[in-house]
Design a protein around this motif. Structure first.
Motif, PDB file in Angstrom:
ATOM      1  N   ALA A 115       0.855  -1.191   0.000  1.00  0.00           N
ATOM      2  CA  ALA A 115       0.000   0.000   0.000  1.00  0.00           C
ATOM      3  C   ALA A 115       0.884   1.233   0.000  1.00  0.00           C
ATOM      4  O   ALA A 115       1.987   1.227   0.573  1.00  0.00           O
ATOM      5  N   LEU A 116       0.392   2.296  -0.614  1.00  0.00           N
ATOM      6  CA  LEU A 116       1.124   3.559  -0.674  1.00  0.00           C
ATOM      7  C   LEU A 116       0.693   4.512   0.429  1.00  0.00           C
ATOM      8  O   LEU A 116      -0.465   4.497   0.864  1.00  0.00           O
ATOM      9  N   SER A 117       1.613   5.364   0.852  1.00  0.00           N
ATOM     10  CA  SER A 117       1.258   6.479   1.733  1.00  0.00           C
ATOM     11  C   SER A 117       0.392   7.461   0.960  1.00  0.00           C
ATOM     12  O   SER A 117       0.375   7.455  -0.281  1.00  0.00           O
ATOM     13  N   PRO A 118      -0.361   8.340   1.654  1.00  0.00           N
ATOM     14  CA  PRO A 118      -1.211   9.296   0.936  1.00  0.00           C
ATOM     15  C   PRO A 118      -0.460  10.158  -0.068  1.00  0.00           C
ATOM     16  O   PRO A 118      -0.999  10.501  -1.120  1.00  0.00           O
ATOM     17  N   ALA A 119       0.795  10.487   0.232  1.00  0.00           N
ATOM     18  CA  ALA A 119       1.590  11.304  -0.686  1.00  0.00           C
ATOM     19  C   ALA A 119       2.313  10.469  -1.731  1.00  0.00           C
ATOM     20  O   ALA A 119       3.019  11.016  -2.590  1.00  0.00           O
ATOM     21  N   ALA A 120       2.149   9.133  -1.676  1.00  0.00           N
ATOM     22  CA  ALA A 120       2.782   8.202  -2.622  1.00  0.00           C
ATOM     23  C   ALA A 120       4.297   8.292  -2.597  1.00  0.00           C
ATOM     24  O   ALA A 120       4.963   7.971  -3.590  1.00  0.00           O
ATOM     25  N   ASP A 121       4.855   8.692  -1.447  1.00  0.00           N
ATOM     26  CA  ASP A 121       6.313   8.761  -1.328  1.00  0.00           C
ATOM     27  C   ASP A 121       6.877   7.648  -0.450  1.00  0.00           C
ATOM     28  O   ASP A 121       8.095   7.546  -0.276  1.00  0.00           O
ATOM     29  N   GLY A 150       4.709 -12.234  11.793  1.00  0.00           N
ATOM     30  CA  GLY A 150       3.996 -11.049  11.338  1.00  0.00           C
ATOM     31  C   GLY A 150       4.768  -9.764  11.518  1.00  0.00           C
ATOM     32  O   GLY A 150       5.210  -9.426  12.621  1.00  0.00           O
ATOM     33  N   ALA A 151       4.960  -9.028  10.414  1.00  0.00           N
ATOM     34  CA  ALA A 151       5.665  -7.751  10.473  1.00  0.00           C
ATOM     35  C   ALA A 151       5.173  -6.861   9.343  1.00  0.00           C
ATOM     36  O   ALA A 151       4.466  -7.301   8.432  1.00  0.00           O
ATOM     37  N   ALA A 152       5.573  -5.592   9.439  1.00  0.00           N
ATOM     38  CA  ALA A 152       5.315  -4.620   8.369  1.00  0.00           C
ATOM     39  C   ALA A 152       6.589  -3.822   8.157  1.00  0.00           C
ATOM     40  O   ALA A 152       7.406  -3.662   9.076  1.00  0.00           O
ATOM     41  N   VAL A 153       6.759  -3.308   6.947  1.00  0.00           N
ATOM     42  CA  VAL A 153       7.967  -2.555   6.623  1.00  0.00           C
ATOM     43  C   VAL A 153       7.602  -1.383   5.726  1.00  0.00           C
ATOM     44  O   VAL A 153       6.638  -1.447   4.956  1.00  0.00           O
ATOM     45  N   ALA A 154       8.366  -0.306   5.854  1.00  0.00           N
ATOM     46  CA  ALA A 154       8.184   0.888   5.023  1.00  0.00           C
ATOM     47  C   ALA A 154       9.386   1.046   4.102  1.00  0.00           C
ATOM     48  O   ALA A 154      10.534   0.828   4.512  1.00  0.00           O
ATOM     49  N   PHE A 155       9.107   1.425   2.839  1.00  0.00           N
ATOM     50  CA  PHE A 155      10.155   1.696   1.862  1.00  0.00           C
ATOM     51  C   PHE A 155      10.033   3.142   1.389  1.00  0.00           C
ATOM     52  O   PHE A 155       8.947   3.575   0.992  1.00  0.00           O
ATOM     53  N   SER A 156      11.141   3.867   1.379  1.00  0.00           N
ATOM     54  CA  SER A 156      11.160   5.201   0.792  1.00  0.00           C
ATOM     55  C   SER A 156      11.107   5.095  -0.719  1.00  0.00           C
ATOM     56  O   SER A 156      11.780   4.250  -1.329  1.00  0.00           O
ATOM     57  N   LEU A 157      10.296   5.971  -1.339  1.00  0.00           N
ATOM     58  CA  LEU A 157      10.219   6.035  -2.796  1.00  0.00           C
ATOM     59  C   LEU A 157      10.848   7.318  -3.331  1.00  0.00           C
ATOM     60  O   LEU A 157      10.440   7.839  -4.367  1.00  0.00           O
ATOM     61  N   VAL A 158      11.835   7.840  -2.616  1.00  0.00           N
ATOM     62  CA  VAL A 158      12.581   8.979  -3.150  1.00  0.00           C
ATOM     63  C   VAL A 158      13.134   8.620  -4.521  1.00  0.00           C
ATOM     64  O   VAL A 158      13.050   9.389  -5.475  1.00  0.00           O
ATOM     65  N   ASP A 159      13.705   7.410  -4.631  1.00  0.00           N
ATOM     66  CA  ASP A 159      14.052   6.839  -5.917  1.00  0.00           C
ATOM     67  C   ASP A 159      12.990   5.785  -6.204  1.00  0.00           C
ATOM     68  O   ASP A 159      13.032   4.684  -5.656  1.00  0.00           O
ATOM     69  N   ARG A 160      12.029   6.105  -7.051  1.00  0.00           N
ATOM     70  CA  ARG A 160      10.890   5.204  -7.251  1.00  0.00           C
ATOM     71  C   ARG A 160      11.268   3.913  -7.954  1.00  0.00           C
ATOM     72  O   ARG A 160      10.530   2.936  -7.900  1.00  0.00           O
ATOM     73  N   ALA A 161      12.439   3.914  -8.608  1.00  0.00           N
ATOM     74  CA  ALA A 161      12.886   2.692  -9.274  1.00  0.00           C
ATOM     75  C   ALA A 161      13.632   1.757  -8.330  1.00  0.00           C
ATOM     76  O   ALA A 161      13.849   0.593  -8.665  1.00  0.00           O
ATOM     77  N   ARG A 162      13.984   2.241  -7.140  1.00  0.00           N
ATOM     78  CA  ARG A 162      14.768   1.419  -6.214  1.00  0.00           C
ATOM     79  C   ARG A 162      14.348   1.749  -4.774  1.00  0.00           C
ATOM     80  O   ARG A 162      15.005   2.535  -4.093  1.00  0.00           O
ATOM     81  N   PRO A 163      13.243   1.190  -4.304  1.00  0.00           N
ATOM     82  CA  PRO A 163      12.772   1.480  -2.946  1.00  0.00           C
ATOM     83  C   PRO A 163      13.812   1.098  -1.892  1.00  0.00           C
ATOM     84  O   PRO A 163      14.464   0.054  -1.999  1.00  0.00           O
ATOM     85  N   GLU A 164      13.952   1.954  -0.877  1.00  0.00           N
ATOM     86  CA  GLU A 164      14.909   1.715   0.198  1.00  0.00           C
ATOM     87  C   GLU A 164      14.159   1.549   1.516  1.00  0.00           C
ATOM     88  O   GLU A 164      13.324   2.393   1.874  1.00  0.00           O
ATOM     89  N   PRO A 165      14.436   0.475   2.271  1.00  0.00           N
ATOM     90  CA  PRO A 165      13.739   0.282   3.554  1.00  0.00           C
ATOM     91  C   PRO A 165      14.021   1.422   4.525  1.00  0.00           C
ATOM     92  O   PRO A 165      15.153   1.887   4.650  1.00  0.00           O
ATOM     93  N   PRO A 213      -2.643   2.776   5.313  1.00  0.00           N
ATOM     94  CA  PRO A 213      -2.431   3.967   6.135  1.00  0.00           C
ATOM     95  C   PRO A 213      -3.772   4.555   6.532  1.00  0.00           C
ATOM     96  O   PRO A 213      -4.718   4.593   5.727  1.00  0.00           O
ATOM     97  N   ALA A 214      -3.867   5.006   7.777  1.00  0.00           N
ATOM     98  CA  ALA A 214      -5.083   5.664   8.273  1.00  0.00           C
ATOM     99  C   ALA A 214      -4.662   6.728   9.261  1.00  0.00           C
ATOM    100  O   ALA A 214      -4.286   6.417  10.392  1.00  0.00           O
ATOM    101  N   GLY A 215      -4.684   7.981   8.820  1.00  0.00           N
ATOM    102  CA  GLY A 215      -4.257   9.069   9.687  1.00  0.00           C
ATOM    103  C   GLY A 215      -2.784   8.939  10.028  1.00  0.00           C
ATOM    104  O   GLY A 215      -1.931   8.778   9.161  1.00  0.00           O
ATOM    105  N   ALA A 216      -2.491   8.948  11.317  1.00  0.00           N
ATOM    106  CA  ALA A 216      -1.107   8.906  11.786  1.00  0.00           C
ATOM    107  C   ALA A 216      -0.604   7.487  11.996  1.00  0.00           C
ATOM    108  O   ALA A 216       0.463   7.289  12.585  1.00  0.00           O
ATOM    109  N   HIS A 217      -1.371   6.484  11.546  1.00  0.00           N
ATOM    110  CA  HIS A 217      -1.002   5.096  11.779  1.00  0.00           C
ATOM    111  C   HIS A 217      -1.050   4.285  10.481  1.00  0.00           C
ATOM    112  O   HIS A 217      -1.719   4.669   9.508  1.00  0.00           O
TER     113      HIS A 217
END
Length: 359
Positions: A56-62, A73-88, A105-109
């Motif tokens: 799933a994407l953040s609201p800003a798609a970044d 069970g876990a979750a992880v976030a990837f930065s899309l500053v470089d959209r071709a190479r996501p960085e954890p 994503p829902a609000g601050a969570h």
């Protein structure tokens, strides 16, 4: 339906594909998208996260979020500053729930639906988009009549409503949809109500009509979709009918071919509902009337492979993508604007494919 204009091209340049690493999948794959033809061209893959089965994407798609569908069970976030190479953005964060299958994503969570433990977890999101340990874990209780699948709760999807005030959690084990209110001050979800559906249907996923006043609950244990009216002022969900999603089926019946519907998609203009059918291995097209209450089954076309675990629409609405888990491919379709019927346009090999999102 929307065409392939410049906005569609700008928004659809990358596809992010999740897969089951334990079944030979590549993990998270990035692909270029030709929005005129739908063609996917893989450009990068990482298996840094085990079983990133839903994205799933953040609201800003970044920022891109992924579950790690494992027993722990876990979750992880990837930065899309470089959209071709996501960085954890840090290591995977335990969700304190077993086998998460869905997140949003829902609000601050960031919320996860934990199928194995039958619960919903709320992970605070940092300013950089990274994740913290859950601030709350909300257990479901109950079961259903299908003993081998409904011995207890199995939260399968968690979906924020269009108003941003509520979150709906679909539970296959309890035959119900649980509603949570987002606290205006903290953003933490708190229990609000539970809407029972017909016993034994096994609800799996939910999608809202673009207008925001209807919701469609796809049932896994019966090949049907439950139409619901949604009152965002009160956080109230009201079932009003069921419609089969395979030819010749009826509510309460058993499909001639064992079938387990997986994913619903509503067209951006609200005219069509598409459903992926696992077992029947089709994509069903249902036409919606102006109210959104009545669904008319139009046709089912071959999904292009076997066991379509997920179905996604390109933001332009003119392309559909089926993640065919067991045949190991992602197949794409162009959508006929007048009828809503998908027409196969191509596919790529993608072992144990499970999800496709666009940014």
């Amino acid at each position: 339906m929307a065409g392939t204009g410049q906005q569609g091209r700008r928004r659809g340049q990358r596809a992010y594909i999740g897969s089951f690493t334990q079944a030979g999948g590549r993990g998270l794959t990035v692909a270029d998208v030709d929005t005129a033809t739908g063609t996917l061209t893989p450009v990068y893959a990482t298996d840094a996260v085990a079983n990133p089965s839903f994205l799933a994407l953040s609201p800003a798609a970044d920022v891109l979020y992924a579950v790690s569908e494992t027993a722990e069970g876990a979750a992880v976030a990837f930065s899309l500053v470089d959209r071709a190479r996501p960085e954890p953005l840090g290591a995977p964060v335990p969700v304190r729930g077993a086998s998460p299958t869905h997140l949003a994503p829902a609000g601050a969570h960031l919320l996860t639906a934990n199928y194995g433990s039958g619960s919903v977890s709320a992970l605070p999101v940092r300013a950089d988009g990274g994740l913290e340990a859950p601030s709350v874990v909300l257990p479901h209780r109950g079961g259903g009549p299908v003993a081998e699948r409904q011995e207890g709760p199995h939260a399968h999807a968690v979906v924020p409503d269009p108003s941003g005030r509520w979150v709906l959690a679909v539970d296959l084990g309890t035959d119900s949809v649980w509603t949570y209110a987002l606290d205006p001050a903290t953003g933490v979800p708190r229990p609000h109500g539970e809407t029972p559906l017909r016993p034994g249907t096994g609800p799996r996923h939910l999608v809202f009509h673009p207008r925001g006043d209807r919701a469609y609950v796809l049932n896994e244990l019966e090949s049907t979709v439950t139409v619901c009216r949604w009152d965002a002022s009160a956080g109230a969900l009201k079932p009003v009918g069921e419609t089969p999603v395979v030819p010749g089926e009826r509510p309460g019946g058993n499909a001639a071919v064992p079938n387990f519907p997986s994913a619903p998609v509503v067209s951006p203009d609200g005219r069509f509902l598409w459903v992926a059918n696992r077992g029947h291995d089709t994509i069903a097209t249902l036409a919606l009337d102006a109210s959104g209450d009545a669904l008319d089954f139009r046709a089912a076309v071959d999904c292009g492979g076997h066991w379509p675990r997920d179905l996604s629409a390109h933001p332009g609405g003119h392309l559909l993508y089926a993640a065919n888990e067991r045949s190991g491919d992602v197949t794409w379709f162009t959508v006929e604007p007048d009828t809503g019927l998908p027409r196969r346009a191509g596919s790529i090999e993608m072992p144990a494919a499970s999800c496709v999102v666009f940014a």
